[in-house]
Design an enzyme around this catalytic site. Sequence first.
Site, PDB file in Angstrom:
ATOM      1  N   LYS A  30       0.868  -1.183   0.000  1.00 16.93           N
ATOM      2  CA  LYS A  30       0.000   0.000   0.000  1.00 16.93           C
ATOM      3  C   LYS A  30       0.902   1.229   0.000  1.00 16.93           C
ATOM      4  CE  LYS A  30      -4.380   1.239   0.165  1.00 16.93           C
ATOM      5  NZ  LYS A  30      -5.556   0.594  -0.412  1.00 16.93           N
TER       6      LYS A  30
ATOM      7  N   ASP B  30      -6.769   4.435  -4.847  1.00 16.07           N
ATOM      8  CA  ASP B  30      -7.492   4.314  -3.579  1.00 16.07           C
ATOM      9  C   ASP B  30      -8.108   5.695  -3.364  1.00 16.07           C
ATOM     10  OD1 ASP B  30      -8.097   2.681  -1.121  1.00 16.07           O
ATOM     11  OD2 ASP B  30      -7.013   4.264  -0.123  1.00 16.07           O
TER      12      ASP B  30
HETATM   13  P1  NDP Z   1     -13.370   7.687  -3.006  1.00 18.34           P
HETATM   14  O1  NDP Z   1     -12.303   8.683  -2.771  1.00 18.34           O
HETATM   15  O2  NDP Z   1     -13.900   7.505  -4.384  1.00 18.34           O
HETATM   16  O3  NDP Z   1     -14.629   7.988  -2.056  1.00 18.34           O
HETATM   17  C1  NDP Z   1     -14.482   8.065  -0.676  1.00 18.34           C
HETATM   18  C2  NDP Z   1     -15.811   8.490  -0.088  1.00 18.34           C
HETATM   19  O4  NDP Z   1     -15.705   8.436   1.317  1.00 18.34           O
HETATM   20  C3  NDP Z   1     -16.207   9.918  -0.427  1.00 18.34           C
HETATM   21  O5  NDP Z   1     -17.599   9.983  -0.478  1.00 18.34           O
HETATM   22  C4  NDP Z   1     -15.653  10.698   0.759  1.00 18.34           C
HETATM   23  O6  NDP Z   1     -16.288  11.934   1.000  1.00 18.34           O
HETATM   24  C5  NDP Z   1     -15.939   9.735   1.881  1.00 18.34           C
HETATM   25  N1  NDP Z   1     -15.013   9.957   3.016  1.00 18.34           N
HETATM   26  C6  NDP Z   1     -13.659   9.925   2.999  1.00 18.34           C
HETATM   27  N2  NDP Z   1     -13.166  10.172   4.220  1.00 18.34           N
HETATM   28  C7  NDP Z   1     -14.238  10.365   5.022  1.00 18.34           C
HETATM   29  C8  NDP Z   1     -14.401  10.647   6.401  1.00 18.34           C
HETATM   30  N3  NDP Z   1     -13.344  10.774   7.214  1.00 18.34           N
HETATM   31  N4  NDP Z   1     -15.675  10.773   6.881  1.00 18.34           N
HETATM   32  C9  NDP Z   1     -16.760  10.632   6.063  1.00 18.34           C
HETATM   33  N5  NDP Z   1     -16.658  10.350   4.754  1.00 18.34           N
HETATM   34  C10 NDP Z   1     -15.436  10.224   4.253  1.00 18.34           C
HETATM   35  O7  NDP Z   1     -12.818   6.305  -2.412  1.00 18.34           O
HETATM   36  P2  NDP Z   1     -13.271   4.837  -2.721  1.00 18.34           P
HETATM   37  O8  NDP Z   1     -14.745   4.792  -2.940  1.00 18.34           O
HETATM   38  O9  NDP Z   1     -12.381   4.283  -3.755  1.00 18.34           O
HETATM   39  O10 NDP Z   1     -12.896   4.095  -1.367  1.00 18.34           O
HETATM   40  C11 NDP Z   1     -13.792   4.038  -0.256  1.00 18.34           C
HETATM   41  C12 NDP Z   1     -13.294   2.997   0.716  1.00 18.34           C
HETATM   42  O11 NDP Z   1     -13.209   1.738   0.041  1.00 18.34           O
HETATM   43  C13 NDP Z   1     -11.883   3.219   1.303  1.00 18.34           C
HETATM   44  O12 NDP Z   1     -11.842   2.689   2.608  1.00 18.34           O
HETATM   45  C14 NDP Z   1     -10.996   2.388   0.391  1.00 18.34           C
HETATM   46  O13 NDP Z   1      -9.796   2.018   1.034  1.00 18.34           O
HETATM   47  C15 NDP Z   1     -11.899   1.197   0.165  1.00 18.34           C
HETATM   48  N6  NDP Z   1     -11.605   0.398  -1.017  1.00 18.34           N
HETATM   49  C16 NDP Z   1     -11.591   0.940  -2.257  1.00 18.34           C
HETATM   50  C17 NDP Z   1     -11.323   0.149  -3.362  1.00 18.34           C
HETATM   51  C18 NDP Z   1     -11.413   0.685  -4.745  1.00 18.34           C
HETATM   52  O14 NDP Z   1     -11.272  -0.124  -5.683  1.00 18.34           O
HETATM   53  N7  NDP Z   1     -11.666   1.965  -4.956  1.00 18.34           N
HETATM   54  C19 NDP Z   1     -10.960  -1.277  -3.209  1.00 18.34           C
HETATM   55  C20 NDP Z   1     -11.108  -1.770  -1.858  1.00 18.34           C
HETATM   56  C21 NDP Z   1     -11.384  -0.935  -0.805  1.00 18.34           C
HETATM   57  P3  NDP Z   1     -15.735  13.303   0.307  1.00 18.34           P
HETATM   58  O15 NDP Z   1     -16.124  13.159  -1.137  1.00 18.34           O
HETATM   59  O16 NDP Z   1     -16.436  14.388   1.027  1.00 18.34           O
HETATM   60  O17 NDP Z   1     -14.245  13.301   0.507  1.00 18.34           O
END
Ligand code: NDP
Length: 452
Positions: free
Chosen positions: A111, A151
Amino acid sequence: MASFSEPEFQQAVHEIEQSLLPLFKKSPEYKKIFETAQIPERVIQFRVTWEDDKGICQVNHGYRVEFNSALGPYKGGLRFHPTVNLSILKFLGFEQIYKNALTGLQMGGGKGGADFDPKGKTDNEIRKFCEAFMRELSRHIGANTDVPAGDIGVSGREIGYMFGAYKRYRNEFAGVLTGKGLSWGGSLIRTEATGYGLIYYVQHMIATREGLDLEETFKGRRVLISGSGNVAQYAALKAIALGAKVLSLSDSTGTLIAEDAEGFTAEDIHAIAAVKVLRQPITAAGLQKYKFHKGARPWALVDKVDIALPSATQNEVNEEEAKALIKAGCKYVAEGSNMGSTIEAIQVFEADRKGNKLNDNSYIYYAPGKAANAGGVAVSGLEMQQNAYFNKWTAEVVDAKLKQIMADTFKQCFETALEFTEEGQAPSLVDGANLAGFLKVANAMKEQGDVW
Ligand code: NDP
Protein backbone atom coordinates in the site's frame (compact mmCIF):
# COMPACT_ATOMS: atom_id res chain seq x y z
CA MET A 1 5.06 -6.56 17.53
CA ALA A 2 3.34 -3.46 16.19
CA SER A 3 4.56 -0.21 17.70
CA PHE A 4 2.23 1.70 20.01
CA SER A 5 2.62 4.81 17.90
CA GLU A 6 0.77 3.08 15.07
CA PRO A 7 -2.82 2.73 16.37
CA GLU A 8 -4.50 1.81 13.07
CA PHE A 9 -1.85 -0.81 12.31
CA GLN A 10 -2.05 -2.19 15.82
CA GLN A 11 -5.82 -2.44 15.48
CA ALA A 12 -5.48 -4.41 12.24
CA VAL A 13 -2.90 -6.80 13.75
CA HIS A 14 -5.00 -7.31 16.86
CA GLU A 15 -8.13 -8.02 14.82
CA ILE A 16 -6.42 -10.71 12.75
CA GLU A 17 -4.63 -12.18 15.76
CA GLN A 18 -7.95 -12.77 17.55
CA SER A 19 -9.11 -14.94 14.67
CA LEU A 20 -5.84 -16.88 14.56
CA LEU A 21 -5.78 -17.89 18.25
CA PRO A 22 -7.48 -21.27 17.66
CA LEU A 23 -4.95 -21.98 14.89
CA PHE A 24 -2.00 -21.08 17.17
CA LYS A 25 -3.40 -23.48 19.74
CA LYS A 26 -3.64 -26.30 17.21
CA SER A 27 -0.37 -25.53 15.34
CA PRO A 28 1.92 -23.26 17.43
CA GLU A 29 4.47 -22.92 14.58
CA TYR A 30 2.12 -20.42 12.92
CA LYS A 31 2.74 -17.95 15.77
CA LYS A 32 6.28 -17.28 14.57
CA ILE A 33 5.07 -16.83 11.01
CA PHE A 34 2.46 -14.30 12.15
CA GLU A 35 5.10 -12.39 14.11
CA THR A 36 7.34 -12.31 11.03
CA ALA A 37 4.52 -11.31 8.69
CA GLN A 38 3.84 -8.21 10.82
CA ILE A 39 7.10 -6.63 9.65
CA PRO A 40 6.95 -5.27 6.10
CA GLU A 41 9.57 -6.65 3.74
CA ARG A 42 10.36 -3.03 2.86
CA VAL A 43 9.05 0.49 3.60
CA ILE A 44 9.97 3.29 1.21
CA GLN A 45 9.48 6.79 2.52
CA PHE A 46 10.30 9.80 0.40
CA ARG A 47 10.02 13.54 -0.13
CA VAL A 48 7.70 14.87 -2.86
CA THR A 49 8.40 18.46 -3.92
CA TRP A 50 6.16 20.01 -6.52
CA GLU A 51 5.27 23.46 -7.84
CA ASP A 52 1.79 24.90 -7.31
CA ASP A 53 0.03 27.27 -9.73
CA LYS A 54 1.55 30.30 -8.02
CA GLY A 55 5.05 28.94 -8.67
CA ILE A 56 5.55 28.15 -4.99
CA CYS A 57 7.42 25.00 -3.95
CA GLN A 58 5.18 22.60 -1.98
CA VAL A 59 6.37 19.53 -0.10
CA ASN A 60 4.61 16.31 0.95
CA HIS A 61 5.44 12.92 2.46
CA GLY A 62 5.35 10.00 0.01
CA TYR A 63 5.27 6.30 0.99
CA ARG A 64 5.19 2.78 -0.38
CA VAL A 65 4.89 -0.12 2.02
CA GLU A 66 6.05 -3.32 0.25
CA PHE A 67 4.58 -5.65 2.82
CA ASN A 68 4.61 -9.21 1.57
CA SER A 69 5.57 -10.86 -1.72
CA ALA A 70 4.98 -14.52 -0.82
CA LEU A 71 2.12 -14.91 -3.30
CA GLY A 72 3.22 -12.50 -6.06
CA PRO A 73 4.33 -8.93 -6.79
CA TYR A 74 3.35 -6.39 -4.09
CA LYS A 75 -0.13 -5.18 -4.95
CA GLY A 76 -2.29 -2.52 -3.36
CA GLY A 77 -3.53 1.01 -3.87
CA LEU A 78 -2.11 4.51 -3.49
CA ARG A 79 -4.02 6.93 -1.27
CA PHE A 80 -3.74 10.72 -1.52
CA HIS A 81 -5.32 12.22 1.58
CA PRO A 82 -4.11 14.63 4.29
CA THR A 83 -4.56 11.93 6.96
CA VAL A 84 -2.12 9.52 5.27
CA ASN A 85 0.68 8.33 7.55
CA LEU A 86 2.70 5.17 8.05
CA SER A 87 0.30 3.66 10.58
CA ILE A 88 -2.63 3.92 8.15
CA LEU A 89 -0.62 2.60 5.21
CA LYS A 90 0.76 -0.31 7.24
CA PHE A 91 -2.75 -1.23 8.38
CA LEU A 92 -4.01 -1.07 4.81
CA GLY A 93 -1.00 -3.00 3.48
CA PHE A 94 -1.33 -5.68 6.17
CA GLU A 95 -5.01 -6.21 5.39
CA GLN A 96 -4.21 -6.19 1.68
CA ILE A 97 -1.90 -9.22 1.99
CA TYR A 98 -4.71 -11.47 3.20
CA LYS A 99 -7.35 -9.92 0.97
CA ASN A 100 -5.20 -10.56 -2.10
CA ALA A 101 -4.61 -14.12 -0.92
CA LEU A 102 -8.38 -14.69 -0.75
CA THR A 103 -8.82 -13.75 -4.43
CA GLY A 104 -6.75 -16.79 -5.40
CA LEU A 105 -4.70 -14.64 -7.81
CA GLN A 106 -0.91 -14.30 -7.82
CA MET A 107 -0.60 -11.08 -5.79
CA GLY A 108 1.41 -10.06 -2.73
CA GLY A 109 0.39 -7.15 -0.51
CA GLY A 110 1.39 -3.49 -0.38
CA LYS A 111 0.00 0.00 0.00
CA GLY A 112 1.25 3.54 -0.54
CA GLY A 113 0.33 7.15 -0.98
CA ALA A 114 0.96 10.66 0.22
CA ASP A 115 -0.42 13.19 2.70
CA PHE A 116 -1.35 15.34 -0.30
CA ASP A 117 -4.88 16.78 -0.36
CA PRO A 118 -6.26 16.76 -3.90
CA LYS A 119 -9.27 18.84 -2.78
CA GLY A 120 -9.13 22.39 -4.09
CA LYS A 121 -6.16 21.66 -6.37
CA THR A 122 -6.30 22.48 -10.08
CA ASP A 123 -5.85 19.80 -12.71
CA ASN A 124 -2.43 21.28 -13.43
CA GLU A 125 -1.42 20.95 -9.77
CA ILE A 126 -2.68 17.34 -9.61
CA ARG A 127 -0.59 16.50 -12.70
CA LYS A 128 2.49 18.15 -11.25
CA PHE A 129 2.05 16.32 -7.95
CA CYS A 130 1.57 12.94 -9.66
CA GLU A 131 4.70 13.45 -11.76
CA ALA A 132 6.74 14.45 -8.71
CA PHE A 133 5.41 11.48 -6.73
CA MET A 134 6.29 9.05 -9.54
CA ARG A 135 9.77 10.58 -9.91
CA GLU A 136 10.76 8.64 -6.79
CA LEU A 137 8.24 5.77 -6.85
CA SER A 138 9.31 4.72 -10.37
CA ARG A 139 12.61 3.48 -8.95
CA HIS A 140 10.85 0.91 -6.80
CA ILE A 141 7.93 -0.52 -8.80
CA GLY A 142 7.62 -2.73 -11.88
CA ALA A 143 5.21 -5.17 -13.54
CA ASN A 144 6.85 -8.13 -11.76
CA THR A 145 7.88 -6.28 -8.59
CA ASP A 146 5.20 -3.95 -7.29
CA VAL A 147 2.01 -2.89 -9.08
CA PRO A 148 0.12 -0.04 -7.32
CA ALA A 149 -3.47 0.96 -8.05
CA GLY A 150 -5.86 3.74 -6.95
CA ASP A 151 -7.49 4.31 -3.58
CA ILE A 152 -9.00 7.37 -1.88
CA GLY A 153 -7.99 10.48 -3.85
CA VAL A 154 -6.43 8.45 -6.67
CA SER A 155 -8.80 7.74 -9.53
CA GLY A 156 -8.34 7.24 -13.27
CA ARG A 157 -7.02 10.75 -13.81
CA GLU A 158 -4.21 10.38 -11.26
CA ILE A 159 -3.36 6.85 -12.49
CA GLY A 160 -3.06 8.32 -16.00
CA TYR A 161 -0.68 11.07 -14.91
CA MET A 162 1.41 8.61 -12.90
CA PHE A 163 1.49 6.01 -15.69
CA GLY A 164 2.62 8.70 -18.17
CA ALA A 165 5.29 9.89 -15.75
CA TYR A 166 6.56 6.31 -15.20
CA LYS A 167 6.76 5.76 -18.96
CA ARG A 168 8.77 8.96 -19.43
CA TYR A 169 11.17 8.25 -16.56
CA ARG A 170 11.74 4.58 -17.43
CA ASN A 171 11.12 4.57 -21.22
CA GLU A 172 8.91 1.54 -20.84
CA PHE A 173 5.21 0.88 -21.50
CA ALA A 174 4.53 -1.63 -18.76
CA GLY A 175 1.63 -2.95 -16.69
CA VAL A 176 3.02 -1.12 -13.71
CA LEU A 177 -0.21 0.37 -12.39
CA THR A 178 -3.75 -0.96 -12.51
CA GLY A 179 -6.91 1.08 -12.97
CA LYS A 180 -5.47 2.32 -16.28
CA GLY A 181 -7.49 3.92 -19.10
CA LEU A 182 -9.25 1.43 -21.33
CA SER A 183 -7.26 2.30 -24.47
CA TRP A 184 -3.88 1.93 -22.75
CA GLY A 185 -4.02 -1.33 -20.83
CA GLY A 186 -6.94 -0.90 -18.45
CA SER A 187 -9.47 -3.63 -17.81
CA LEU A 188 -13.18 -3.28 -18.40
CA ILE A 189 -15.15 -3.48 -15.10
CA ARG A 190 -12.17 -2.31 -12.97
CA THR A 191 -14.01 0.91 -12.08
CA GLU A 192 -17.14 -0.99 -11.08
CA ALA A 193 -15.33 -3.96 -9.51
CA THR A 194 -15.22 -3.13 -5.79
CA GLY A 195 -18.84 -1.98 -5.58
CA TYR A 196 -20.15 -4.80 -7.78
CA GLY A 197 -17.98 -7.37 -5.98
CA LEU A 198 -19.32 -6.19 -2.62
CA ILE A 199 -22.87 -6.87 -3.77
CA TYR A 200 -21.89 -10.26 -5.27
CA TYR A 201 -20.37 -11.23 -1.91
CA VAL A 202 -23.50 -10.20 0.01
CA GLN A 203 -25.63 -12.19 -2.46
CA HIS A 204 -23.78 -15.32 -1.32
CA MET A 205 -24.20 -14.41 2.37
CA ILE A 206 -27.95 -14.10 1.87
CA ALA A 207 -28.32 -17.08 -0.45
CA THR A 208 -26.44 -19.46 1.89
CA ARG A 209 -28.35 -18.38 4.95
CA GLU A 210 -31.84 -17.96 3.51
CA GLY A 211 -31.71 -20.59 0.75
CA LEU A 212 -32.54 -18.07 -1.98
CA ASP A 213 -31.45 -17.87 -5.63
CA LEU A 214 -28.78 -15.22 -6.12
CA GLU A 215 -31.09 -13.08 -8.27
CA GLU A 216 -33.68 -12.93 -5.45
CA THR A 217 -31.31 -11.88 -2.67
CA PHE A 218 -31.59 -8.07 -2.91
CA LYS A 219 -35.22 -7.77 -4.03
CA GLY A 220 -37.09 -5.27 -1.86
CA ARG A 221 -34.30 -5.01 0.74
CA ARG A 222 -33.64 -1.69 2.42
CA VAL A 223 -29.97 -0.83 2.08
CA LEU A 224 -27.85 1.81 3.82
CA ILE A 225 -24.64 2.80 2.04
CA SER A 226 -22.08 5.30 3.30
CA GLY A 227 -19.73 7.24 1.05
CA SER A 228 -20.47 8.48 -2.45
CA GLY A 229 -17.17 7.72 -4.14
CA ASN A 230 -16.17 4.88 -6.39
CA VAL A 231 -17.16 1.97 -4.14
CA ALA A 232 -20.42 3.47 -2.89
CA GLN A 233 -21.61 4.51 -6.37
CA TYR A 234 -21.21 1.09 -7.98
CA ALA A 235 -22.49 -0.80 -4.95
CA ALA A 236 -25.59 1.42 -5.09
CA LEU A 237 -26.07 0.95 -8.84
CA LYS A 238 -25.80 -2.86 -8.60
CA ALA A 239 -28.08 -3.01 -5.55
CA ILE A 240 -30.68 -0.87 -7.35
CA ALA A 241 -30.38 -3.07 -10.46
CA LEU A 242 -31.11 -6.12 -8.29
CA GLY A 243 -34.28 -4.51 -6.93
CA ALA A 244 -33.06 -3.10 -3.61
CA LYS A 245 -34.09 0.23 -2.13
CA VAL A 246 -30.94 2.26 -1.43
CA LEU A 247 -31.78 4.64 1.41
CA SER A 248 -28.55 6.53 2.03
CA LEU A 249 -25.36 7.89 0.52
CA SER A 250 -22.96 10.18 2.32
CA ASP A 251 -19.66 12.03 2.22
CA SER A 252 -17.42 13.89 4.63
CA THR A 253 -20.02 16.69 4.91
CA GLY A 254 -23.01 14.49 5.91
CA THR A 255 -25.65 12.00 4.77
CA LEU A 256 -28.47 12.17 2.25
CA ILE A 257 -31.45 9.99 3.20
CA ALA A 258 -33.96 8.90 0.56
CA GLU A 259 -36.31 7.18 3.01
CA ASP A 260 -39.59 8.79 1.91
CA ALA A 261 -39.07 8.16 -1.79
CA GLU A 262 -38.45 4.84 -3.55
CA GLY A 263 -34.83 5.16 -2.57
CA PHE A 264 -32.07 6.55 -4.77
CA THR A 265 -32.48 5.97 -8.51
CA ALA A 266 -29.67 5.21 -10.94
CA GLU A 267 -30.10 8.78 -12.24
CA ASP A 268 -29.52 10.14 -8.72
CA ILE A 269 -26.30 8.12 -8.47
CA HIS A 270 -25.10 9.51 -11.81
CA ALA A 271 -25.88 13.06 -10.59
CA ILE A 272 -23.84 12.45 -7.43
CA ALA A 273 -20.99 10.87 -9.43
CA ALA A 274 -20.88 13.99 -11.63
CA VAL A 275 -20.29 16.29 -8.64
CA LYS A 276 -17.85 13.89 -6.96
CA VAL A 277 -15.58 13.95 -10.04
CA LEU A 278 -15.34 17.71 -9.39
CA ARG A 279 -14.64 16.95 -5.70
CA GLN A 280 -17.77 18.83 -4.63
CA PRO A 281 -19.98 17.93 -1.66
CA ILE A 282 -22.89 15.52 -2.14
CA THR A 283 -25.35 18.40 -1.67
CA ALA A 284 -24.07 19.96 -4.93
CA ALA A 285 -25.91 17.18 -6.84
CA GLY A 286 -29.12 19.18 -6.32
CA LEU A 287 -31.16 16.29 -4.84
CA GLN A 288 -33.23 18.57 -2.60
CA LYS A 289 -36.05 16.00 -2.58
CA TYR A 290 -33.97 13.99 -0.06
CA LYS A 291 -33.18 15.02 3.51
CA PHE A 292 -29.59 16.02 4.24
CA HIS A 293 -28.20 15.33 7.73
CA LYS A 294 -25.20 17.59 8.14
CA GLY A 295 -22.13 15.96 9.67
CA ALA A 296 -24.00 12.68 10.34
CA ARG A 297 -23.26 9.10 9.27
CA PRO A 298 -26.15 6.98 7.98
CA TRP A 299 -26.28 4.16 10.53
CA ALA A 300 -28.64 5.61 13.12
CA LEU A 301 -30.79 7.72 10.81
CA VAL A 302 -33.31 5.11 9.62
CA ASP A 303 -35.70 2.96 11.70
CA LYS A 304 -35.84 -0.11 9.46
CA VAL A 305 -32.83 -1.51 7.61
CA ASP A 306 -31.96 -4.89 6.07
CA ILE A 307 -28.42 -4.42 4.79
CA ALA A 308 -25.64 -1.93 5.72
CA LEU A 309 -22.66 -1.37 3.42
CA PRO A 310 -20.03 0.98 4.91
CA SER A 311 -18.18 2.24 1.82
CA ALA A 312 -16.44 5.50 2.78
CA THR A 313 -13.44 5.12 5.09
CA GLN A 314 -11.96 3.27 8.08
CA ASN A 315 -13.66 3.17 11.51
CA GLU A 316 -16.88 4.63 10.14
CA VAL A 317 -19.20 2.37 12.19
CA ASN A 318 -18.76 2.58 15.96
CA GLU A 319 -20.25 0.57 18.83
CA GLU A 320 -23.37 2.75 19.23
CA GLU A 321 -23.99 2.73 15.51
CA ALA A 322 -23.59 -1.07 15.42
CA LYS A 323 -26.24 -1.33 18.13
CA ALA A 324 -28.48 1.10 16.23
CA LEU A 325 -28.22 -1.11 13.14
CA ILE A 326 -29.25 -4.18 15.12
CA LYS A 327 -32.14 -2.24 16.62
CA ALA A 328 -33.27 -1.25 13.13
CA GLY A 329 -33.44 -4.94 12.21
CA CYS A 330 -30.34 -4.98 10.05
CA LYS A 331 -29.35 -8.57 9.15
CA TYR A 332 -26.28 -8.06 6.95
CA VAL A 333 -23.27 -5.77 7.27
CA ALA A 334 -20.56 -6.01 4.64
CA GLU A 335 -17.69 -3.56 4.36
CA GLY A 336 -16.90 -1.87 1.05
CA SER A 337 -14.39 0.26 2.95
CA ASN A 338 -11.23 -1.11 4.52
CA MET A 339 -11.68 -1.67 8.28
CA GLY A 340 -15.02 0.15 8.09
CA SER A 341 -16.05 -0.93 11.61
CA THR A 342 -14.24 -0.26 14.87
CA ILE A 343 -13.18 -3.24 16.97
CA GLU A 344 -16.02 -2.47 19.39
CA ALA A 345 -18.55 -2.44 16.55
CA ILE A 346 -17.26 -5.80 15.28
CA GLN A 347 -17.62 -7.20 18.80
CA VAL A 348 -21.27 -6.09 18.81
CA PHE A 349 -21.93 -7.80 15.46
CA GLU A 350 -20.06 -10.97 16.38
CA ALA A 351 -21.76 -11.24 19.80
CA ASP A 352 -25.13 -11.04 18.04
CA ARG A 353 -24.15 -13.98 15.79
CA LYS A 354 -22.63 -16.26 18.45
CA GLY A 355 -24.67 -19.25 19.52
CA ASN A 356 -27.14 -18.93 16.65
CA LYS A 357 -27.74 -21.53 13.99
CA LEU A 358 -26.70 -20.56 10.46
CA ASN A 359 -30.22 -20.52 9.08
CA ASP A 360 -31.68 -18.50 11.93
CA ASN A 361 -32.72 -15.17 10.58
CA SER A 362 -32.41 -13.45 13.91
CA TYR A 363 -28.79 -12.27 14.00
CA ILE A 364 -26.64 -9.77 12.14
CA TYR A 365 -24.23 -11.45 9.74
CA TYR A 366 -21.01 -9.45 9.33
CA ALA A 367 -18.41 -9.60 6.54
CA PRO A 368 -15.11 -7.74 6.87
CA GLY A 369 -13.72 -5.56 4.08
CA LYS A 370 -10.82 -7.85 3.41
CA ALA A 371 -13.23 -10.37 1.92
CA ALA A 372 -16.24 -8.28 0.89
CA ASN A 373 -14.30 -5.58 -0.98
CA ALA A 374 -11.77 -7.91 -2.62
CA GLY A 375 -13.45 -7.42 -6.01
CA GLY A 376 -11.40 -4.30 -6.74
CA VAL A 377 -8.04 -5.91 -6.36
CA ALA A 378 -9.33 -9.07 -8.03
CA VAL A 379 -10.04 -7.18 -11.24
CA SER A 380 -6.69 -5.42 -10.83
CA GLY A 381 -5.21 -8.93 -10.87
CA LEU A 382 -7.22 -9.66 -14.01
CA GLU A 383 -5.85 -6.42 -15.51
CA MET A 384 -2.31 -7.69 -14.80
CA GLN A 385 -3.16 -10.97 -16.53
CA GLN A 386 -4.49 -9.14 -19.59
CA ASN A 387 -1.39 -6.88 -19.68
CA ALA A 388 0.95 -9.86 -19.45
CA TYR A 389 -0.67 -11.24 -22.63
CA PHE A 390 -1.23 -7.81 -24.29
CA ASN A 391 -4.81 -8.98 -24.37
CA LYS A 392 -8.24 -7.48 -23.66
CA TRP A 393 -11.31 -9.30 -22.39
CA THR A 394 -14.90 -8.12 -22.84
CA ALA A 395 -16.89 -6.65 -19.95
CA GLU A 396 -18.97 -9.84 -19.83
CA VAL A 397 -15.88 -12.03 -19.49
CA VAL A 398 -14.38 -9.85 -16.72
CA ASP A 399 -17.71 -9.57 -14.87
CA ALA A 400 -18.17 -13.35 -15.01
CA LYS A 401 -14.65 -13.87 -13.63
CA LEU A 402 -15.34 -11.29 -10.88
CA LYS A 403 -18.57 -13.10 -9.93
CA GLN A 404 -16.69 -16.39 -9.73
CA ILE A 405 -13.87 -14.87 -7.62
CA MET A 406 -16.37 -13.37 -5.16
CA ALA A 407 -18.22 -16.69 -4.97
CA ASP A 408 -14.93 -18.51 -4.29
CA THR A 409 -13.86 -15.86 -1.75
CA PHE A 410 -17.12 -16.30 0.14
CA LYS A 411 -16.82 -20.11 -0.02
CA GLN A 412 -13.26 -20.06 1.39
CA CYS A 413 -14.24 -17.72 4.25
CA PHE A 414 -17.37 -19.71 5.01
CA GLU A 415 -15.82 -23.19 4.84
CA THR A 416 -12.66 -22.26 6.76
CA ALA A 417 -14.83 -20.64 9.43
CA LEU A 418 -16.94 -23.78 9.69
CA GLU A 419 -13.81 -25.81 10.52
CA PHE A 420 -13.29 -23.64 13.58
CA THR A 421 -16.95 -23.32 14.64
CA GLU A 422 -18.96 -25.59 16.88
CA GLU A 423 -21.08 -27.90 14.78
CA GLY A 424 -24.35 -26.43 13.58
CA GLN A 425 -23.53 -22.88 14.65
CA ALA A 426 -23.35 -19.85 12.42
CA PRO A 427 -19.71 -19.38 11.40
CA SER A 428 -17.80 -16.12 11.75
CA LEU A 429 -16.89 -14.66 8.37
CA VAL A 430 -14.26 -12.48 10.11
CA ASP A 431 -12.45 -15.53 11.43
CA GLY A 432 -12.96 -17.34 8.16
CA ALA A 433 -11.42 -14.51 6.11
CA ASN A 434 -8.48 -14.07 8.46
CA LEU A 435 -7.74 -17.77 8.78
CA ALA A 436 -8.10 -18.62 5.08
CA GLY A 437 -6.02 -15.61 3.94
CA PHE A 438 -3.33 -16.08 6.57
CA LEU A 439 -2.91 -19.83 6.01
CA LYS A 440 -2.28 -19.33 2.30
CA VAL A 441 0.35 -16.63 2.90
CA ALA A 442 1.94 -18.36 5.89
CA ASN A 443 2.41 -21.64 4.04
CA ALA A 444 3.96 -19.83 1.05
CA MET A 445 6.33 -17.91 3.38
CA LYS A 446 7.42 -21.16 4.97
CA GLU A 447 7.92 -22.92 1.64
CA GLN A 448 10.02 -19.99 0.39
CA GLY A 449 12.22 -19.89 3.49
CA ASP A 450 11.00 -16.48 4.67
CA VAL A 451 10.60 -18.04 8.11
CA TRP A 452 11.54 -21.44 9.46
P1 NDP B 1 -13.37 7.69 -3.01
O1 NDP B 1 -12.30 8.68 -2.77
O2 NDP B 1 -13.90 7.51 -4.38
O3 NDP B 1 -14.63 7.99 -2.06
C1 NDP B 1 -14.48 8.07 -0.68
C2 NDP B 1 -15.81 8.49 -0.09
O4 NDP B 1 -15.71 8.44 1.32
C3 NDP B 1 -16.21 9.92 -0.43
O5 NDP B 1 -17.60 9.98 -0.48
C4 NDP B 1 -15.65 10.70 0.76
O6 NDP B 1 -16.29 11.93 1.00
C5 NDP B 1 -15.94 9.73 1.88
N1 NDP B 1 -15.01 9.96 3.02
C6 NDP B 1 -13.66 9.93 3.00
N2 NDP B 1 -13.17 10.17 4.22
C7 NDP B 1 -14.24 10.37 5.02
C8 NDP B 1 -14.40 10.65 6.40
N3 NDP B 1 -13.34 10.77 7.21
N4 NDP B 1 -15.68 10.77 6.88
C9 NDP B 1 -16.76 10.63 6.06
N5 NDP B 1 -16.66 10.35 4.75
C10 NDP B 1 -15.44 10.22 4.25
O7 NDP B 1 -12.82 6.31 -2.41
P2 NDP B 1 -13.27 4.84 -2.72
O8 NDP B 1 -14.74 4.79 -2.94
O9 NDP B 1 -12.38 4.28 -3.75
O10 NDP B 1 -12.90 4.09 -1.37
C11 NDP B 1 -13.79 4.04 -0.26
C12 NDP B 1 -13.29 3.00 0.72
O11 NDP B 1 -13.21 1.74 0.04
C13 NDP B 1 -11.88 3.22 1.30
O12 NDP B 1 -11.84 2.69 2.61
C14 NDP B 1 -11.00 2.39 0.39
O13 NDP B 1 -9.80 2.02 1.03
C15 NDP B 1 -11.90 1.20 0.17
N6 NDP B 1 -11.61 0.40 -1.02
C16 NDP B 1 -11.59 0.94 -2.26
C17 NDP B 1 -11.32 0.15 -3.36
C18 NDP B 1 -11.41 0.68 -4.75
O14 NDP B 1 -11.27 -0.12 -5.68
N7 NDP B 1 -11.67 1.96 -4.96
C19 NDP B 1 -10.96 -1.28 -3.21
C20 NDP B 1 -11.11 -1.77 -1.86
C21 NDP B 1 -11.38 -0.94 -0.81
P3 NDP B 1 -15.74 13.30 0.31
O15 NDP B 1 -16.12 13.16 -1.14
O16 NDP B 1 -16.44 14.39 1.03
O17 NDP B 1 -14.25 13.30 0.51
